[in-house]
Design a protein around this motif. Structure first.
Motif, PDB file in Angstrom:
ATOM      1  N   UNK A   1     -11.461  -1.859  14.040  1.00  0.00           N
ATOM      2  CA  UNK A   1     -10.620  -1.022  13.162  1.00  0.00           C
ATOM      3  C   UNK A   1      -9.228  -0.774  13.735  1.00  0.00           C
ATOM      4  N   UNK A   2      -9.124  -0.631  15.048  1.00  0.00           N
ATOM      5  CA  UNK A   2      -7.810  -0.414  15.664  1.00  0.00           C
ATOM      6  C   UNK A   2      -6.916  -1.625  15.420  1.00  0.00           C
ATOM      7  N   UNK A   3      -7.451  -2.812  15.650  1.00  0.00           N
ATOM      8  CA  UNK A   3      -6.669  -4.042  15.455  1.00  0.00           C
ATOM      9  C   UNK A   3      -6.277  -4.189  13.981  1.00  0.00           C
ATOM     10  N   UNK A   4      -7.213  -3.921  13.079  1.00  0.00           N
ATOM     11  CA  UNK A   4      -6.935  -4.067  11.648  1.00  0.00           C
ATOM     12  C   UNK A   4      -5.908  -3.037  11.169  1.00  0.00           C
ATOM     13  N   UNK A   5      -6.099  -1.780  11.523  1.00  0.00           N
ATOM     14  CA  UNK A   5      -5.176  -0.728  11.072  1.00  0.00           C
ATOM     15  C   UNK A   5      -3.780  -0.970  11.622  1.00  0.00           C
ATOM     16  N   UNK A   6      -3.691  -1.319  12.897  1.00  0.00           N
ATOM     17  CA  UNK A   6      -2.363  -1.589  13.470  1.00  0.00           C
ATOM     18  C   UNK A   6      -1.698  -2.785  12.790  1.00  0.00           C
ATOM     19  N   UNK A   7      -2.480  -3.805  12.455  1.00  0.00           N
ATOM     20  CA  UNK A   7      -1.908  -4.970  11.770  1.00  0.00           C
ATOM     21  C   UNK A   7      -1.395  -4.594  10.389  1.00  0.00           C
ATOM     22  N   UNK A   8      -2.192  -3.831   9.649  1.00  0.00           N
ATOM     23  CA  UNK A   8      -1.775  -3.414   8.302  1.00  0.00           C
ATOM     24  C   UNK A   8      -0.497  -2.586   8.376  1.00  0.00           C
ATOM     25  N   UNK A   9      -0.412  -1.705   9.350  1.00  0.00           N
ATOM     26  CA  UNK A   9       0.766  -0.835   9.484  1.00  0.00           C
ATOM     27  C   UNK A   9       2.005  -1.579   9.978  1.00  0.00           C
ATOM     28  N   UNK A  10       1.809  -2.583  10.835  1.00  0.00           N
ATOM     29  CA  UNK A  10       2.955  -3.192  11.514  1.00  0.00           C
ATOM     30  C   UNK A  10       3.397  -4.552  10.981  1.00  0.00           C
ATOM     31  N   UNK A  11       2.578  -5.214  10.183  1.00  0.00           N
ATOM     32  CA  UNK A  11       2.969  -6.531   9.682  1.00  0.00           C
ATOM     33  C   UNK A  11       3.514  -6.491   8.265  1.00  0.00           C
ATOM     34  N   UNK A  12       3.448  -5.350   7.602  1.00  0.00           N
ATOM     35  CA  UNK A  12       3.994  -5.221   6.258  1.00  0.00           C
ATOM     36  C   UNK A  12       3.122  -5.886   5.212  1.00  0.00           C
ATOM     37  N   UNK A  13       3.597  -5.773   3.955  1.00  0.00           N
ATOM     38  CA  UNK A  13       2.888  -6.385   2.828  1.00  0.00           C
ATOM     39  C   UNK A  13       3.926  -6.981   1.889  1.00  0.00           C
ATOM     40  N   UNK A  14       4.045  -8.284   1.810  1.00  0.00           N
ATOM     41  CA  UNK A  14       3.186  -9.279   2.433  1.00  0.00           C
ATOM     42  C   UNK A  14       3.416  -9.315   3.952  1.00  0.00           C
ATOM     43  N   UNK A  15       2.389  -9.753   4.683  1.00  0.00           N
ATOM     44  CA  UNK A  15       2.517  -9.756   6.146  1.00  0.00           C
ATOM     45  C   UNK A  15       3.564 -10.767   6.616  1.00  0.00           C
ATOM     46  N   UNK A  16       4.285 -10.386   7.655  1.00  0.00           N
ATOM     47  CA  UNK A  16       5.279 -11.261   8.252  1.00  0.00           C
ATOM     48  C   UNK A  16       5.309 -11.025   9.762  1.00  0.00           C
ATOM     49  N   UNK A  17       5.612 -12.065  10.538  1.00  0.00           N
ATOM     50  CA  UNK A  17       5.652 -11.916  12.000  1.00  0.00           C
ATOM     51  C   UNK A  17       6.694 -10.874  12.404  1.00  0.00           C
ATOM     52  N   UNK A  18       6.420 -10.217  13.514  1.00  0.00           N
ATOM     53  CA  UNK A  18       7.368  -9.217  13.997  1.00  0.00           C
ATOM     54  C   UNK A  18       7.064  -8.844  15.432  1.00  0.00           C
ATOM     55  N   UNK A  19       7.584  -7.711  15.839  1.00  0.00           N
ATOM     56  CA  UNK A  19       7.439  -7.245  17.212  1.00  0.00           C
ATOM     57  C   UNK A  19       5.976  -6.966  17.573  1.00  0.00           C
ATOM     58  N   UNK A  20       5.171  -6.686  16.589  1.00  0.00           N
ATOM     59  CA  UNK A  20       3.762  -6.359  16.822  1.00  0.00           C
ATOM     60  C   UNK A  20       2.920  -7.600  17.143  1.00  0.00           C
ATOM     61  N   UNK A  21       3.455  -8.783  16.917  1.00  0.00           N
ATOM     62  CA  UNK A  21       2.681 -10.016  17.026  1.00  0.00           C
ATOM     63  C   UNK A  21       2.065 -10.225  18.405  1.00  0.00           C
ATOM     64  N   UNK A  22       2.796  -9.958  19.472  1.00  0.00           N
ATOM     65  CA  UNK A  22       2.260 -10.181  20.824  1.00  0.00           C
ATOM     66  C   UNK A  22       1.064  -9.263  21.087  1.00  0.00           C
ATOM     67  N   UNK A  23       1.196  -7.975  20.731  1.00  0.00           N
ATOM     68  CA  UNK A  23       0.073  -7.043  20.891  1.00  0.00           C
ATOM     69  C   UNK A  23      -1.119  -7.506  20.054  1.00  0.00           C
ATOM     70  N   UNK A  24      -0.844  -7.897  18.828  1.00  0.00           N
ATOM     71  CA  UNK A  24      -1.911  -8.300  17.918  1.00  0.00           C
ATOM     72  C   UNK A  24      -2.632  -9.550  18.420  1.00  0.00           C
ATOM     73  N   UNK A  25      -1.882 -10.544  18.867  1.00  0.00           N
ATOM     74  CA  UNK A  25      -2.518 -11.760  19.384  1.00  0.00           C
ATOM     75  C   UNK A  25      -3.460 -11.436  20.533  1.00  0.00           C
ATOM     76  N   UNK A  26      -3.010 -10.617  21.459  1.00  0.00           N
ATOM     77  CA  UNK A  26      -3.822 -10.265  22.626  1.00  0.00           C
ATOM     78  C   UNK A  26      -5.089  -9.514  22.208  1.00  0.00           C
ATOM     79  N   UNK A  27      -4.938  -8.434  21.453  1.00  0.00           N
ATOM     80  CA  UNK A  27      -6.079  -7.583  21.127  1.00  0.00           C
ATOM     81  C   UNK A  27      -6.949  -8.161  20.024  1.00  0.00           C
ATOM     82  N   UNK A  28      -6.366  -8.944  19.136  1.00  0.00           N
ATOM     83  CA  UNK A  28      -7.185  -9.624  18.124  1.00  0.00           C
ATOM     84  C   UNK A  28      -8.066 -10.676  18.791  1.00  0.00           C
TER      85      UNK A  28
END
Length: 162
Positions: free
Chosen positions: A111-138
């Motif tokens: 849930x942490x990975x999913x919620x952070x992705x939804x909040x930080x990648x936008x809609x529609x999703x696009x790469x951004x500053x959150x990508x490095x954190x997401x890749x590691x924790x996902x």
């Protein structure tokens, strides 16, 4: 038809319907998870990846709640072939303990990975500053979920098949 509490399973073992459902669902989860990661890595299909991950998250939440209700109300020990005199064998107990380590951390991490992705990648999703954190924790969450599935299958085998 067995004389156990709860609904009998559909895989031809002593397990309950809920246990069979989770074992089967975990096969589908691992396959869908791998396919979803492949879609984002190779095809850059971020929207598809997001949809699959949200769908998996909701499906797992519902399945785990129903499964936990079944286990709390009906138990699993009486159905287990790995239980002697009401006490689980060492192999069954150990496999369950190992499984629970991965299952609990998955329930906390996903849930942490999913919620952070939804909040930080936008809609529609696009790469951004959150990508490095997401890749590691996902990646950690995906490995954790895969180990949850593998340990689930080991426990199932030891408790209801062997």
């Amino acid at each position: 038809m067995n004389d156990f509490s709860g609904i009998d399973g559909f895989l031809g073992t002593r397990a309950s319907f809920a246990m069979d459902m989770m074992v089967t669902l975990m096969v589908l989860v691992v396959l869908a998870l791998g396919w979803s990661v492949y879609q984002v890595k190779v095809g850059r299909r971020l929207r598809l990846h997001r949809g699959v991950q949200l769908g998996l998250g909701v499906a797992l939440l519902v399945a785990v709640v129903l499964f936990e209700l079944d286990v709390r109300f009906n138990g699993w020990q009486e159905r287990s072939a790995g239980v002697v005199g009401g006490t689980a064998s060492t192999a069954v107990s150990t496999s369950l303990a190992i499984h629970l380590v991965f299952a609990v951390t998955s329930v906390l991490l996903w849930p942490v990975v999913i919620v952070r992705a939804v909040r930080n990648f936008g809609n529609p999703p696009h790469p951004g500053a959150h990508a490095a954190w997401h890749r590691r924790w996902a990646r950690v969450a995906a490995i954790d979920m895969t180990l949850t599935a593998v340990t689930c299958w080991v426990f199932y085998w030891l408790a209801f098949v062997a």
